[in-house]
Design an enzyme around this catalytic site. Sequence first.
Site, mmCIF file in Angstrom:
data_model
loop_
_atom_site.group_PDB
_atom_site.id
_atom_site.type_symbol
_atom_site.label_atom_id
_atom_site.label_comp_id
_atom_site.label_asym_id
_atom_site.label_seq_id
_atom_site.Cartn_x
_atom_site.Cartn_y
_atom_site.Cartn_z
ATOM 1 N N ASP A 71 83.275 91.583 29.034
ATOM 2 C CA ASP A 71 82.151 90.657 29.168
ATOM 3 C C ASP A 71 82.580 89.317 29.761
ATOM 4 O O ASP A 71 83.779 89.047 29.913
ATOM 5 C CB ASP A 71 81.482 90.447 27.796
ATOM 6 N N ASN A 140 78.750 89.527 13.275
ATOM 7 C CA ASN A 140 77.448 90.197 13.129
ATOM 8 C C ASN A 140 77.491 91.646 13.619
ATOM 9 O O ASN A 140 76.458 92.281 13.799
ATOM 10 C CB ASN A 140 76.360 89.420 13.888
ATOM 11 N N HIS A 142 78.739 92.731 16.564
ATOM 12 C CA HIS A 142 78.661 92.979 18.013
ATOM 13 C C HIS A 142 80.010 93.449 18.566
ATOM 14 O O HIS A 142 81.069 93.133 18.025
ATOM 15 C CB HIS A 142 78.120 91.760 18.783
ATOM 16 N N GLU A 147 74.688 92.228 21.185
ATOM 17 C CA GLU A 147 74.185 91.652 19.940
ATOM 18 C C GLU A 147 73.286 92.661 19.214
ATOM 19 O O GLU A 147 72.882 93.671 19.804
ATOM 20 C CB GLU A 147 73.392 90.374 20.269
#
Length: 257
Positions: A71, A140, A142, A147
């Site tokens: 990314d 979280n 990811h 996400e």
Amino acid sequence: MEVIICSTDGEVGEKAAATVANKVRQAQASGRKAVIGVATGSSPLSTYTALQQLIDRGELDLSQAYAFALDEYVGLPAGHPESYCEVIRKTVTEPLNMIPAQVNVPNGNAEKLDQAGADYEKAIAAAGGVDIQILGIGSNGHIGFNEPISSLSSRTRVVKLTEQTRQDNARFFDSLDDVPGYALTQGLGTILDARACVLVAQGAGKAAAVKALVEGPVSAMCPASVLQWHENATIVVDEAAAANLELADYYRAQASH
Ligand code: GLP
């Protein structure tokens, strides 16, 4: 899925690097240039250190290999020290003695980001697909920048970052306001296409995400849980990140055989 529980970060790095080296050697033995998927963040740093040690000892050669980063932030100026392009150069390309032109990072400054995503998918396919994908995990759940509620079959695309992710990553920037709001990330479908995946996680801050990844339902609320669908996924964690795992003793017993 295989879960390896380690006592130190150094051991996490060594186990993950051994998995990477194994897959690289398999690719090389079949006459191909290996393709590794690389991640940013603090989690894989001990893996890169261990890979560098294997290279220094002459037990691994990545000098002809290709790499694809997961990314990149959207809109950080070229050369920004926290752009993933720079981070990958400093933590992967240089220490692992790779050819810069063979190390790819999504272009978060492309005029047409959708096109840049599609082009990135094509480049991965043209290199022969990823042999081994190295992953960290966000608090979280990811992976890459996928996400919660990312499609489990998503491809490389622009994603809006959650506030939690921006806050988690604010430590790398002068202030929270400087953390970009968007990223261009490989999708979960892209990651699943890798022939093998190795995810590393350390510290108590990752314990809930690791629990959801390994023992929760496959759910877009914990994007990493999609790895339960992968037939060759290895999860390497330290004791603190493993703290919530219900079947930890079983994973330890499996690993000792
Ligand atoms: C970032 C990256 C992920 C990384 C995650 C965890 O948001 N996009 O690839 O896995 O954060 O980072 P760290 O390893 O620093 O905890």
